[in-house]
Enzyme design. Structure first.
Site, PDB file in Angstrom:
ATOM      1  N   ASP A  72       0.292   0.755   3.750  1.00  0.00           N
ATOM      2  CA  ASP A  72       1.184   1.714   2.812  1.00  0.00           C
ATOM      3  C   ASP A  72       0.303   2.077   1.692  1.00  0.00           C
ATOM      4  O   ASP A  72      -0.351   1.144   1.023  1.00  0.00           O
ATOM      5  CB  ASP A  72       2.473   1.046   2.253  1.00  0.00           C
ATOM      6  CG  ASP A  72       3.220   1.982   1.773  1.00  0.00           C
ATOM      7  OD1 ASP A  72       3.051   3.150   1.683  1.00  0.00           O
ATOM      8  OD2 ASP A  72       4.264   1.598   1.079  1.00  0.00           O
ATOM      9  N   ASP A  99       1.466   8.237   4.834  1.00  0.00           N
ATOM     10  CA  ASP A  99       1.038   7.280   4.107  1.00  0.00           C
ATOM     11  C   ASP A  99       1.201   6.061   4.391  1.00  0.00           C
ATOM     12  O   ASP A  99       0.991   4.954   3.710  1.00  0.00           O
ATOM     13  CB  ASP A  99       1.249   7.684   2.544  1.00  0.00           C
ATOM     14  CG  ASP A  99       2.924   7.457   2.414  1.00  0.00           C
ATOM     15  OD1 ASP A  99       3.501   7.431   3.253  1.00  0.00           O
ATOM     16  OD2 ASP A  99       3.226   7.416   1.100  1.00  0.00           O
ATOM     17  N   GLU A 100       1.934   5.851   5.904  1.00  0.00           N
ATOM     18  CA  GLU A 100       2.147   4.718   6.216  1.00  0.00           C
ATOM     19  C   GLU A 100       1.866   4.563   7.625  1.00  0.00           C
ATOM     20  O   GLU A 100       2.300   5.497   8.423  1.00  0.00           O
ATOM     21  CB  GLU A 100       3.641   4.385   5.834  1.00  0.00           C
ATOM     22  CG  GLU A 100       4.161   3.096   5.851  1.00  0.00           C
ATOM     23  CD  GLU A 100       5.668   3.126   5.529  1.00  0.00           C
ATOM     24  OE1 GLU A 100       6.115   1.790   4.981  1.00  0.00           O
ATOM     25  OE2 GLU A 100       6.426   4.079   5.053  1.00  0.00           O
TER      26      GLU A 100
END
Length: 420
Positions: free
Chosen positions: A17, A112-113
């Site tokens: 993350d 973003d993960e």
């Protein structure tokens, strides 16, 4: 510690993350904003909503999805920006490329993960902890940071990734999942929202341990047919495979690009950059067992404009010794020495499997009809070394010089707002 993880038994699933991603990219691109509260989102006077707040803004109570007007009242001195999503996508692609250097088993769940599988023996024999530490280190070299959770399944990895942010690495060893999850509130597990939380509290279930021990008859009114699945997740018994990033039958292209700390102006430097990018593309092609015909080169200049060029080869290949040579010819049609280059990219596509392959005296054809140079065996040998010992274990001298002298992500400080 390392000895234990070297003997990791069973699945090893990571969740990466990126920390305050949008705000972190803005601080990277605007050095004067570093260490200051930055809010990315709609402006307060336009009834906007906060997309991301930097860690400097969070002590004031600013959170994602908060009305911008409320965020401004809480942190009136914050720096506001609407965001630059082309730039975020570019950085996200570079991060995912780092993970893809370690494993082809990736589930990207957002910009973003991403989940990834580093189970020993599934792709690499290396310790999972060493792999995730290397991923975190390489992400930080881009100028941003990430937090990673590592466990035996996605539920454990996701919760672990949130335990120590920013720059966190939380590892839940095999066999300790239930003990790790048991004391946590039920809301810590993804998929349990406010309504389910309230219903569980009403039933006297407040922790994941209590949820794991609850009889199904108590859970079915809340979760219906998913009751058993939810209980297994709370107990740490979830089985959650991570699929390969690209199915060879579905993948459309394999590419890599990089933005440089210092503009490239000399032909030898541009050629060195293409060679380095091409090594990564070739490795991924061979990993997937595919070969392509079309070579694409992307050039972006320091003043923001950019161009691409393509050429279709008479034969498919997965050998960078062949397609990088074509890329160098293409870049010469787009660029003149002395013109500052900010970004370069190289890609291979068109994975059709036609009959009949045109070759030359310096190439040989494999069982797929793909053409390779006499240096491909060296590339394959380097692939094997990197798979066993990590992506940085071996490289050509040109790559080492390029990494050292030309690309310094820790010094990547754009003074001006990036142009999409």
């Amino acid at each position: 510690m390392e000895a234990f993880f070297g003997a990791w038994a069973g699945p090893a699933i990571g969740l990466m993350d990126l920390d305050a991603f949008f705000a972190s990219v803005e601080q990277l691109d605007h050095p004067a904003w570093r260490g200051k509260p930055v809010i990315v989102g709609g402006l307060p006077e336009e009834r906007g909503v906060v997309s991301t707040a930097s860690y400097e803004a969070r002590p004031f109570g600013v959170r994602s999805a908060m009305p911008s007007a409320q965020a401004k009242r809480l942190c009136p001195h914050a720096i506001w920006t609407r965001g630059h999503f082309d730039r975020y996508r570019e950085m996200s692609a570079r991060v995912m490329s780092i993970i893809a250097d370690e494993t082809p088993f990736i589930d990207q769940v957002s910009i973003d993960e991403a989940f990834f599988d580093v189970t020993p023996g599934r792709f690499a024999a290396e310790s999972p902890i060493a792999i995730v530490e290397r991923i975190a280190r390489r992400v930080s070299e881009l100028g941003i940071t990430c937090s990673i959770g590592l466990g035996s399944n996605k539920t454990v990895a996701k919760i672990a990734s949130e335990r120590d942010k920013p720059r966190g690495l939380t590892v839940v060893p095999p066999g300790t999942e239930a003990a790790f999850l048991a004391p946590l509130p039920v809301r810590a597990m993804s998929g349990i929202g406010k309504a389910a939380e309230a219903a569980l509290h009403k039933a006297g279930i407040r922790t994941l341990g209590a949820l794991a021990d609850a009889p199904l008859e108590r859970l079915k009114p809340i979760f219906g047919t998913n009751a058993a699945l939810v209980r297994n997740r709370a107990a740490g018994r979830e089985i959650s495979p991570v699929r390969a990033l690209d199915d060879p039958d579905d993948v459309k292209s394999v590419s890599n690009e990089r933005t440089f700390a210092h503009d490239l102006t000399a032909r030898e430097d541009v050629y060195a950059a293409l060679s380095l990018l091409g090594e990564s593309v070739g490795r991924r092609l061979r990993r997937r067992g595919i070969a392509g015909r079309t070579v694409t080169v992307k050039v972006r200049y320091s003043y923001g404009n950019g161009h691409t060029a393509q050429r279709t080869l008479p034969h498919p290949t997965d050998d960078e010794n062949l397609f990088v040579a074509t890329a160098k010819e293409l870049v010469d049609t787009l660029w003149q020495p002395g013109t500052p280059v900010r970004l370069l990219g190289i890609g291979v596509s068109d994975f059709r499997r036609d009959e009949g392959v045109q070759t030359d005296l310096f190439c040989e054809v494999d069982e797929r009809g793909a053409v390779a140079s006499d240096r491909r065996d060296l590339s394959v040998a380097m692939d094997r070394v990197r798979e066993r010992f990590g992506s940085s274990a071996v490289s050509f001298g040109r790559a080492q010089r390029f990494e050292r002298d030309l690309v310094r992500p820790d010094k990547f400080l754009n003074q001006n707002k990036p142009t999409p």
